[in-house]
Design a protein around this motif. Sequence first.
Motif, short mmCIF file in Angstrom:
data_model
loop_
_atom_site.label_atom_id
_atom_site.label_comp_id
_atom_site.label_asym_id
_atom_site.label_seq_id
_atom_site.Cartn_x
_atom_site.Cartn_y
_atom_site.Cartn_z
N UNK A 119 -97.68 55.09 10.21
CA UNK A 119 -97.40 53.95 11.10
C UNK A 119 -95.96 53.92 11.59
N UNK A 120 -95.02 54.21 10.70
CA UNK A 120 -93.61 54.08 11.09
C UNK A 120 -93.23 54.92 12.32
N UNK A 121 -93.82 56.15 12.46
CA UNK A 121 -93.49 56.93 13.67
C UNK A 121 -93.86 56.23 14.98
N UNK A 122 -94.74 55.24 14.93
CA UNK A 122 -95.11 54.51 16.15
C UNK A 122 -93.87 53.86 16.78
N UNK A 123 -92.90 53.50 15.92
CA UNK A 123 -91.68 52.85 16.43
C UNK A 123 -90.94 53.74 17.42
N UNK A 124 -91.05 55.05 17.21
CA UNK A 124 -90.37 55.98 18.13
C UNK A 124 -91.13 56.12 19.44
N UNK A 125 -92.37 55.71 19.43
CA UNK A 125 -93.23 55.91 20.61
C UNK A 125 -92.83 54.98 21.76
N UNK A 126 -92.33 53.77 21.41
CA UNK A 126 -92.02 52.78 22.44
C UNK A 126 -90.52 52.77 22.75
N UNK A 127 -90.16 52.50 24.00
CA UNK A 127 -88.74 52.47 24.36
C UNK A 127 -87.97 51.44 23.52
N UNK A 128 -86.76 51.79 23.12
CA UNK A 128 -86.01 50.91 22.21
C UNK A 128 -85.62 49.57 22.86
N UNK A 129 -85.59 49.53 24.19
CA UNK A 129 -85.18 48.26 24.80
C UNK A 129 -86.25 47.17 24.69
N UNK A 130 -87.48 47.52 24.28
CA UNK A 130 -88.49 46.47 24.03
C UNK A 130 -88.35 45.90 22.63
N UNK A 131 -87.53 46.56 21.80
CA UNK A 131 -87.65 46.34 20.36
C UNK A 131 -86.58 45.41 19.80
N UNK A 132 -87.02 44.48 18.92
CA UNK A 132 -86.08 43.65 18.18
C UNK A 132 -86.49 43.69 16.71
N UNK A 133 -85.52 43.91 15.83
CA UNK A 133 -85.80 43.94 14.39
C UNK A 133 -85.42 42.61 13.76
N UNK A 134 -86.28 42.17 12.85
CA UNK A 134 -86.06 40.88 12.18
C UNK A 134 -86.11 41.11 10.67
N UNK A 135 -85.23 40.44 9.94
CA UNK A 135 -85.20 40.56 8.48
C UNK A 135 -86.37 39.75 7.90
N UNK A 136 -87.38 40.46 7.40
CA UNK A 136 -88.60 39.80 6.92
C UNK A 136 -88.49 39.32 5.48
N UNK A 137 -87.33 39.51 4.88
CA UNK A 137 -87.15 39.04 3.50
C UNK A 137 -86.63 37.60 3.46
N UNK A 138 -86.37 37.03 4.62
CA UNK A 138 -85.98 35.62 4.67
C UNK A 138 -87.22 34.76 4.44
N UNK A 139 -87.02 33.45 4.36
CA UNK A 139 -88.18 32.55 4.21
C UNK A 139 -89.00 32.59 5.51
#
Length: 211
Positions: free
Chosen positions: A161-181
Amino acid sequence: MSDKYKTLLLFGAPGSGKGTQGKMLGKLPGFFHVACGDVFRAIDLNSEVGKVFLQFSSKGELVPDDFTIRLWKEHIEKLVHTKRFRPDQDVLVLDGIPRNIHQAQMLDDHIEVWKLIVLRVIHNRAEVVRRLKSRALKENRLDDANDKTIENRLEVYDHESRPVLEYYPTDYRVDVDALQSPIEVAHDVLSAILGRTQEMHAIEFPSVAAK
Ligand code: ADP
């Protein structure tokens, strides 16, 4: 105008909270949430289709791509037909699909990715396992019930699954810290949608299965 569904992809390891955030977004006007795992779990497990799902999910493996995409497509078309999902008004929020590059390629005919939100559990495999086990108890989920299946699910995420992240252009992407509440994650997800991107964007994505 494109007849592809305008889509927000929620992406992250098992236990990262895609379902929680997806359900929250699905309650907002203008968003329609579909979780691929829920599409499978709605099937009668005694039917032929249900047995195929169980055969793979009980081992923590992905259901074969052709089967998955066909089922997903039928499900969405039914939602459009019954006017529950209105593609001309709603952004489709997908969680749990695509789960490998081949699925991403197959979905290209049907979706136009608008945003890719990545829920990241950084270096905290123990928390992921804890969340999965707690969910197994609450939701009676076979795929989260034992250590070996969980281990396999995390491996599959890392390798397929993780390689899917490389499939899409990075300008669509935002990362969020999922360890928060959950509410803090929701805040960051909404900020991402509204275009207030986080500085986490640039950080390298570490392996969740790594011990
Ligand atoms: P989680 O959110 O914990 O990752 P899901 O509910 O999305 O779990 O999925 C449960 C199981 O359903 C997966 O382990 C897999 O067997 C199957 N599954 C769900 N989505 C897909 C998909 N896109 N492709 C193949 N198998 C899938």
